[in-house]
Scaffold this active site. Structure first.
Site, PDB file in Angstrom:
ATOM      1  CB  ILE A  12      35.843  63.647  82.660  1.00  0.00           C
ATOM      2  CG1 ILE A  12      35.770  64.846  81.701  1.00  0.00           C
ATOM      3  CG2 ILE A  12      35.970  62.321  81.902  1.00  0.00           C
ATOM      4  CD1 ILE A  12      37.046  65.109  80.928  1.00  0.00           C
ATOM      5  CG  ASN A  25      43.867  52.958  72.476  1.00  0.00           C
ATOM      6  OD1 ASN A  25      43.340  52.837  71.375  1.00  0.00           O
ATOM      7  ND2 ASN A  25      43.444  52.294  73.540  1.00  0.00           N
ATOM      8  N   GLY A  33      41.219  53.147  82.032  1.00  0.00           N
ATOM      9  CA  GLY A  33      41.272  54.512  82.545  1.00  0.00           C
ATOM     10  C   GLY A  33      40.070  55.343  82.133  1.00  0.00           C
ATOM     11  CB  VAL A  34      39.783  58.964  81.401  1.00  0.00           C
ATOM     12  CG1 VAL A  34      40.667  59.211  80.204  1.00  0.00           C
ATOM     13  CG2 VAL A  34      38.636  59.960  81.459  1.00  0.00           C
ATOM     14  CG  ASP A  35      39.582  55.064  75.748  1.00  0.00           C
ATOM     15  OD1 ASP A  35      38.474  55.406  75.301  1.00  0.00           O
ATOM     16  OD2 ASP A  35      40.454  54.503  75.054  1.00  0.00           O
ATOM     17  CB  THR A 119      48.864  62.334  83.960  1.00  0.00           C
ATOM     18  OG1 THR A 119      47.448  62.315  84.205  1.00  0.00           O
ATOM     19  CG2 THR A 119      49.266  63.637  83.310  1.00  0.00           C
ATOM     20  N   GLY A 120      48.122  58.961  83.167  1.00  0.00           N
ATOM     21  CA  GLY A 120      47.776  57.690  83.789  1.00  0.00           C
ATOM     22  C   GLY A 120      48.698  56.591  83.288  1.00  0.00           C
ATOM     23  CE1 TYR A 122      48.977  54.771  76.385  1.00  0.00           C
ATOM     24  CE2 TYR A 122      48.530  56.856  75.299  1.00  0.00           C
ATOM     25  CZ  TYR A 122      48.434  55.479  75.333  1.00  0.00           C
ATOM     26  OH  TYR A 122      47.797  54.819  74.306  1.00  0.00           O
TER      27      TYR A 122
HETATM   28  P1  ADP Z   1      46.531  57.925  79.481  1.00  0.00           P
HETATM   29  O1  ADP Z   1      46.613  56.591  78.785  1.00  0.00           O
HETATM   30  O2  ADP Z   1      46.427  59.077  78.505  1.00  0.00           O
HETATM   31  O3  ADP Z   1      47.608  58.107  80.502  1.00  0.00           O
HETATM   32  P2  ADP Z   1      44.546  57.344  81.567  1.00  0.00           P
HETATM   33  O4  ADP Z   1      43.089  57.155  81.386  1.00  0.00           O
HETATM   34  O5  ADP Z   1      45.342  56.179  82.050  1.00  0.00           O
HETATM   35  O6  ADP Z   1      45.089  57.919  80.163  1.00  0.00           O
HETATM   36  O7  ADP Z   1      44.800  58.552  82.560  1.00  0.00           O
HETATM   37  C1  ADP Z   1      44.646  59.905  82.216  1.00  0.00           C
HETATM   38  C2  ADP Z   1      44.149  60.670  83.432  1.00  0.00           C
HETATM   39  O8  ADP Z   1      42.739  60.494  83.558  1.00  0.00           O
HETATM   40  C3  ADP Z   1      44.760  60.243  84.759  1.00  0.00           C
HETATM   41  O9  ADP Z   1      45.074  61.410  85.516  1.00  0.00           O
HETATM   42  C4  ADP Z   1      43.630  59.467  85.424  1.00  0.00           C
HETATM   43  O10 ADP Z   1      43.713  59.531  86.841  1.00  0.00           O
HETATM   44  C5  ADP Z   1      42.432  60.249  84.927  1.00  0.00           C
HETATM   45  N1  ADP Z   1      41.125  59.578  84.973  1.00  0.00           N
HETATM   46  C6  ADP Z   1      40.818  58.268  85.023  1.00  0.00           C
HETATM   47  N2  ADP Z   1      39.476  58.094  85.042  1.00  0.00           N
HETATM   48  C7  ADP Z   1      38.915  59.337  84.998  1.00  0.00           C
HETATM   49  C8  ADP Z   1      37.582  59.855  85.007  1.00  0.00           C
HETATM   50  N3  ADP Z   1      36.513  59.039  85.047  1.00  0.00           N
HETATM   51  N4  ADP Z   1      37.404  61.207  84.955  1.00  0.00           N
HETATM   52  C9  ADP Z   1      38.453  62.046  84.895  1.00  0.00           C
HETATM   53  N5  ADP Z   1      39.743  61.635  84.888  1.00  0.00           N
HETATM   54  C10 ADP Z   1      39.961  60.299  84.952  1.00  0.00           C
END
Ligand code: ADP
Length: 173
Positions: A12, A25, A33-35, A119-120, A122
């Site tokens: 993303i 969070n 993760g994505v954060d 979905t990661g 959490y």
């Molecule tokens: P949460 O804590 O809300 O579960 P996560 O970051 O652990 O957040 O995961 C949320 C989703 O983002 C998961 O499906 C994970 O595979 C996905 N994700 C992780 N990195 C990226 C990225 N760079 N771009 C898009 N989606 C991502």
């Protein structure tokens, strides 16, 4: 409405849209993760702006600039931690999508991309989450607002399939 929703697979942080949504969070100070990926790609100025916001409750959203990202803005929303489904997780996840879209529309943004919130780490079940994501966006786009494009940015083929199934279930409206 379905013609304004697109599913893409990938990172993303690479998307050139008015806003990408961050699955943050409650501290808004960064995480994994994505954060983590969004903060790394945006640069330290993003964290500096986030620090001024004083956190964000689960189910709500906050908007910042995008800094070094191609995206002009980041909308930070806090998804629920899955606790088995009896703690309002579905409503809170839907609220994340609605609040994020509301902020985008309120700021005159036309394109927005979502990761699969919660979905990661959490642990929200991915198929259920995809149904809520697609259904909530679809309902929002029925309203009178300016958003032209909503991207579901999926990390991995299983997530793509879950979103495609949810989109197909809408029946092409
Ligand atoms: P949460 O804590 O809300 O579960 P996560 O970051 O652990 O957040 O995961 C949320 C989703 O983002 C998961 O499906 C994970 O595979 C996905 N994700 C992780 N990195 C990226 C990225 N760079 N771009 C898009 N989606 C991502």
């Amino acid at each position: 409405m379905a013609d304004r929703m697109t599913i893409v697979e990938g990172d993303i942080t690479r998307l050139d849209v008015d806003a990408i949504v961050n699955a943050a969070n409650e501290s808004l100070l960064g995480g994994g993760g994505v954060d983590g990926a969004i903060h790394r790609a945006a640069g330290s100025e993003l964290q500096a702006e986030c620090k001024t916001l004083g956190g964000c409750p689960t189910g709500e959203a906050r908007i910042t600039r995008g800094y070094a990202l191609a995206a002009r803005h980041v909308i930070h929303t806090v998804g629920p931690i899955w606790q088995g489904g009896g703690s309002g997780e579905e409503d809170l996840l839907a609220a994340c999508y609605r609040e994020s879209l509301g902020l985008a529309a309120g700021n005159g943004l036309k394109s927005i991309a979502f990761p699969a919130i919660s979905t990661g780490v959490y642990r929200f079940p991915p198929e259920r989450a995809a149904g809520i994501a697609v259904g909530t966006v679809h309902a929002f786009l029925h309203g009178d607002q300016p958003i032209e494009s909503v991207i579901f940015c999926c990390f991995g083929e299983a997530s793509v399939q879950a979103h495609e199934k949810a989109l197909a279930a809408l029946g092409g409206d």
